[in-house]
Design an enzyme around this catalytic site. Structure first.
Site, PDB file in Angstrom:
ATOM      1  CB  THR A 171       5.651  -0.690  -3.283  1.00  0.00           C
ATOM      2  OG1 THR A 171       4.740  -0.903  -2.199  1.00  0.00           O
ATOM      3  CG2 THR A 171       5.300  -1.615  -4.431  1.00  0.00           C
ATOM      4  NE  ARG A 207      -3.331  -2.551   2.876  1.00  0.00           N
ATOM      5  CZ  ARG A 207      -2.378  -2.187   2.029  1.00  0.00           C
ATOM      6  NH1 ARG A 207      -1.353  -2.972   1.793  1.00  0.00           N
ATOM      7  NH2 ARG A 207      -2.459  -1.028   1.404  1.00  0.00           N
ATOM      8  N   GLY A 223      -2.853  -4.977  -0.490  1.00  0.00           N
ATOM      9  CA  GLY A 223      -2.825  -3.696  -1.197  1.00  0.00           C
ATOM     10  C   GLY A 223      -3.011  -3.858  -2.697  1.00  0.00           C
ATOM     11  CB  THR A 237       5.063   2.773  -5.194  1.00  0.00           C
ATOM     12  OG1 THR A 237       5.324   2.955  -3.797  1.00  0.00           O
ATOM     13  CG2 THR A 237       5.534   4.005  -5.951  1.00  0.00           C
ATOM     14  N   GLY A 238       2.255   3.231  -3.488  1.00  0.00           N
ATOM     15  CA  GLY A 238       1.463   4.237  -2.794  1.00  0.00           C
ATOM     16  C   GLY A 238       0.448   3.598  -1.875  1.00  0.00           C
TER      17      GLY A 238
END
Ligand code: GLY
Length: 346
Positions: free
Chosen positions: A207, A235, A237, A258-259
């Protein structure tokens, strides 16, 4: 009681006199203001990154890609532009660069598509815009910004978001623009071995994001992503969820994450970091480290970039690396990848 009223009036009169004379006194006593400074921090994703698994050529490519995005945002700020324009410019460069999981080079869904999410937030007004699951918009950050500036809404998704983008003249491309052979290979690897998770096939999140403080002292944040390899069922995020992957508030800080998005949503990461600064007076680093530790306790990996109103730009991540860079008006210009990277000078 009888004598208190005149006394009170005398008190108010004295106070009024003091206030009336205050501006003249303040004018002569005020210390010269510090030169207004700017600051920019960017990331291109966190994850498993080790020196022995990355060739010098590949490392040089990533460093150059981060430096290009850092320069795009820094140029805006150096020339007196706004933090919003700076984060837009930096993220746009990374969306166009296939090294990162955003825009061109985004990961594939289970069905073999690229579905993109992005968000932007203005710390001055807490105006925000985000988009989720778009498939034709060349630069999702521009569409998120249009949602913020040209609609009455904060978050638009899918076909409706793109219809809005077309109406607003936001550039559309054939979905083939986003696809790269490397991302195709990662999807095929995941499908061939369903014991692998989306994280196993990539080992990093990719990301992209930016946080900036402009010379006027205003903060902004932006984040853009393709999400996770093999995602299904629409989905979404954390990146486009305001308060999870993206947040900016001039009173507190600007954050881009980010993750593993599900954990960042559950922990409300970006807003939680800003709330710690605002209500507990924690430093940017302390707040970011505590919230990333919370994410880790839930089982999530990843990281954040944080910028405070005083221009303190920090990184925090619980992975072995994070593509990251920062620059400011005091001459700092750093690009780093590995955890033990001493933020090498470009
Ligand atoms: N952090 C990006 C995502 O989970 O989609």
């Amino acid at each position: 009681m009888k004598t208190s009223t005149p006394v009170r009036f005398l008190g108010i009169g004295a106070l009024a006199m003091a206030l009336l004379t205050q501006p003249a006194m303040a004018k002569t006593k005020r210390a010269p203001r510090a030169a207004p400074g700017w600051s920019l921090v960017i990331h291109g994703g966190a994850g498993t990154m080790s020196r022995d698994k990355m060739t010098p050529e590949r490392e040089a490519e990533y460093r150059a890609a981060l430096a290009a995005a850092l320069e795009a945002g820094s140029k805006v700020l150096r020339e007196g532009g706004s933090s919003l324009d700076a984060v837009t410019a930096a993220v746009r460069v990374m969306e166009d660069d296939p090294h990162f999981n955003a825009g061109r080079g985004a990961v594939f869904t289970w069905e073999g598509r690229n579905e993109l999410d992005a968000a932007i937030m203005d710390g001055r007004t807490r105006a925000a815009g985000s988009v989720a699951g778009v498939t034709h918009t060349k630069n999702p950050v521009l569409l998120a910004r249009a949602v913020m500036e040209r609609s009455a809404h904060v978050m638009l998704a899918g076909a409706g978001a793109e219809e809005f983008g077309r109406q607003q003249g936001i550039e559309q491309v054939d979905p083939a623009w986003f696809a790269t052979p490397e991302r195709q290979r990662q999807l095929e690897e995941l499908k061939a071995n369903q014991k692998l998770s989306w994280f196993d096939v990539d080992r990093k999140f990719g990301t992209v994001g930016a946080v900036a403080r402009d010379k006027a002292g205003h903060l902004a944040a932006a984040t853009s992503t393709g999400g996770i390899t093999g995602k299904r069922w629409g989905r979404i995020g954390d990146a486009p969820v305001i308060g999870a992957g993206t947040y900016a508030d001039d009173r507190a800080c600007a954050v881009s994450a980010t993750g593993a998005g599900e954990y960042f949503i559950r922990a409300g990461v970006a807003h939680e970091i800003c709330a710690r600064l605002r209500f507990r007076g924690e430093s940017g680093q302390a707040a970011a480290d505590k919230v990333i530790a919370e994410v880790g306790k839930l089982g999530g990996d990843g990281g954040v970039i944080v910028l405070t109103p005083r221009g303190e730009g920090v990184f925090s991540f619980n992975t072995s690396g994070m593509y990251r860079a920062r620059a400011n008006s005091r001459g700092v210009s750093e690009v780093a990848i590995f955890k033990d990277d001493a933020a090498k000078r470009k």
